[in-house]
Design a protein around this motif. Structure first.
Motif, mmCIF file in Angstrom:
data_model
loop_
_atom_site.group_PDB
_atom_site.id
_atom_site.type_symbol
_atom_site.label_atom_id
_atom_site.label_comp_id
_atom_site.label_asym_id
_atom_site.label_seq_id
_atom_site.Cartn_x
_atom_site.Cartn_y
_atom_site.Cartn_z
ATOM 1 N N UNK A 197 22.314 -27.602 -19.488
ATOM 2 C CA UNK A 197 21.007 -26.969 -19.661
ATOM 3 C C UNK A 197 19.988 -27.577 -18.700
ATOM 4 N N UNK A 198 19.159 -26.732 -18.098
ATOM 5 C CA UNK A 198 17.985 -27.230 -17.390
ATOM 6 C C UNK A 198 16.807 -27.282 -18.354
ATOM 7 N N UNK A 199 16.528 -26.175 -19.038
ATOM 8 C CA UNK A 199 15.586 -26.218 -20.150
ATOM 9 C C UNK A 199 14.184 -25.730 -19.871
ATOM 10 N N UNK A 200 13.874 -25.371 -18.612
ATOM 11 C CA UNK A 200 12.520 -24.951 -18.303
ATOM 12 C C UNK A 200 12.091 -23.699 -19.046
ATOM 13 N N UNK A 201 12.954 -22.689 -19.061
ATOM 14 C CA UNK A 201 12.619 -21.448 -19.771
ATOM 15 C C UNK A 201 12.474 -21.706 -21.266
ATOM 16 N N UNK A 202 13.363 -22.500 -21.825
ATOM 17 C CA UNK A 202 13.302 -22.821 -23.256
ATOM 18 C C UNK A 202 11.988 -23.508 -23.602
#
Length: 334
Positions: free
Chosen positions: A68-73
């Protein structure tokens, strides 16, 4: 996709650092409009959750993994400005304490993994929710899916401009984009499931879902109707009711970092695999600072789960402090 030291020349590293610092400064001001009694503690939890899930590499192709990168989340749960702050804290803790991402490349990592993923993920999310009002989970899936290859392509462009090894930008961009589309599918699934779970339990805590509910029509016994606006439907949680959700979220995050991390894939991630295949992995240099927690405990002989729990605590404290400080300034100036 954590970029190590040595991949970029000094001019590019400094320039990316300026962009990252400016972006964080803008987001510190913008986050004042997003942070309140609900989202301030959520910011710490979201950052800690992203740190934990980033430890869980999953296989995407033969000998290649992703995470996961997680920016959108982060953008969907706590807002785009606060989302960038969450990502910056995660990347700072990873770079300084865990040697995950170079210190000279911190600006590059915040730019491509924090700012780019948040901007692209949030833009796609907003576009989809405007076209298909109320489809929050679908919009979260698509925003996360697109944000990952977008970040990979920005890395390719930056490396072409200021990388320490010559590359064929088209070939590297195609390789990075291809593998990160696969990683993006995993990112999209994790994001959609997480957003859907929070929506089911505490919809008031999903920043991106505010104002998206359809008007509610109430019919009285005498045939009269009362229509409420979407804003009036949004549930408002009392501070006391927030604690069980936060404690449950922290508990889940600790389980992911402390237990599930033992089962993460050990294959190289997308960037490392492409760098090795295209011949520029050798440009990576040793991390400038090596603590016992480096490589998530491998250097100091610390079990990965223990290192993960320590990391969760650090991110939770730092991100929570940043969020509360921003919220406090907003309340004083209001």
């Amino acid at each position: 996709m954590h970029v190590p030291d040595g991949f970029f020349n000094a001019a590019t590293s400094v320039s990316a650092g300026v962009v990252a610092a400016a972006g964080v400064a803008v987001c510190l001001r913008g986050a004042r409009r997003e942070l309140d009694d609900r989202t301030a503690p959520m910011a710490g939890l979201v950052a800690a959750f992203i740190f934990a899930v980033q430890m869980l590499n999953f296989p995407v192709a033969a000998g290649t993994s992703g995470h996961l990168l997680g920016g959108a989340l982060a953008a969907i749960l706590v807002g785009p400005y606060t989302g960038v702050l969450c990502m910056a804290v995660v990347l700072l803790v990873q770079g300084v304490f865990f040697a995950d991402g170079g210190l000279t490349a911190l600006g590059v990592n915040i730019t491509i993994m924090g700012i780019v993923t948040v901007l692209v993920g949030w833009a796609i999310f907003r576009l989809v929710t405007r076209v298909a009002r109320g489809k929050v989970v679908v919009a979260a899936f698509l925003g996360a899916l697109v944000s990952v290859p977008a970040s990979a392509l920005v890395f390719s462009l930056l490396f072409w401009v200021g990388g320490t090894a010559p590359i064929e930008v088209g070939a590297v961009a195609a390789a990075m984009g291809g593998v990160h589309v696969l990683i993006g599918i995993g990112e999209a699934l994790i994001t959609a499931v997480t957003v859907g779970a929070v929506l089911a339990v505490r919809p008031d805590l999903v920043y991106g879902a505010r104002g998206l509910a359809k008007p509610l029509v109430l019919r009285g016994a005498e045939g009269t109707t009362i229509t409420t606006t979407a804003g009036e439907q949004e549930p408002v949680a009392a501070p006391g009711r927030l604690k069980p959700f936060l404690l449950g979220g922290i508990g889940l995050t600790l389980v992911l970092a402390g237990v599930v991390s033992f089962f993460a894939s050990s294959s190289p991630d997308g960037l490392e695999a492409v760098a090795e295949n295209k011949g520029f992995l050798s440009q990576a240099s040793d991390h400038l600072v090596t603590w016992g927690l480096a490589d998530y405990g491998e250097v100091g002989g610390i079990p990965v789960g223990v290192a993960g729990v320590i990391g969760v605590g650090l991110v939770l404290l730092i991100a929570g402090a940043v969020a509360y400080a921003a919220r406090s300034r907003a309340k004083v100036e209001a």
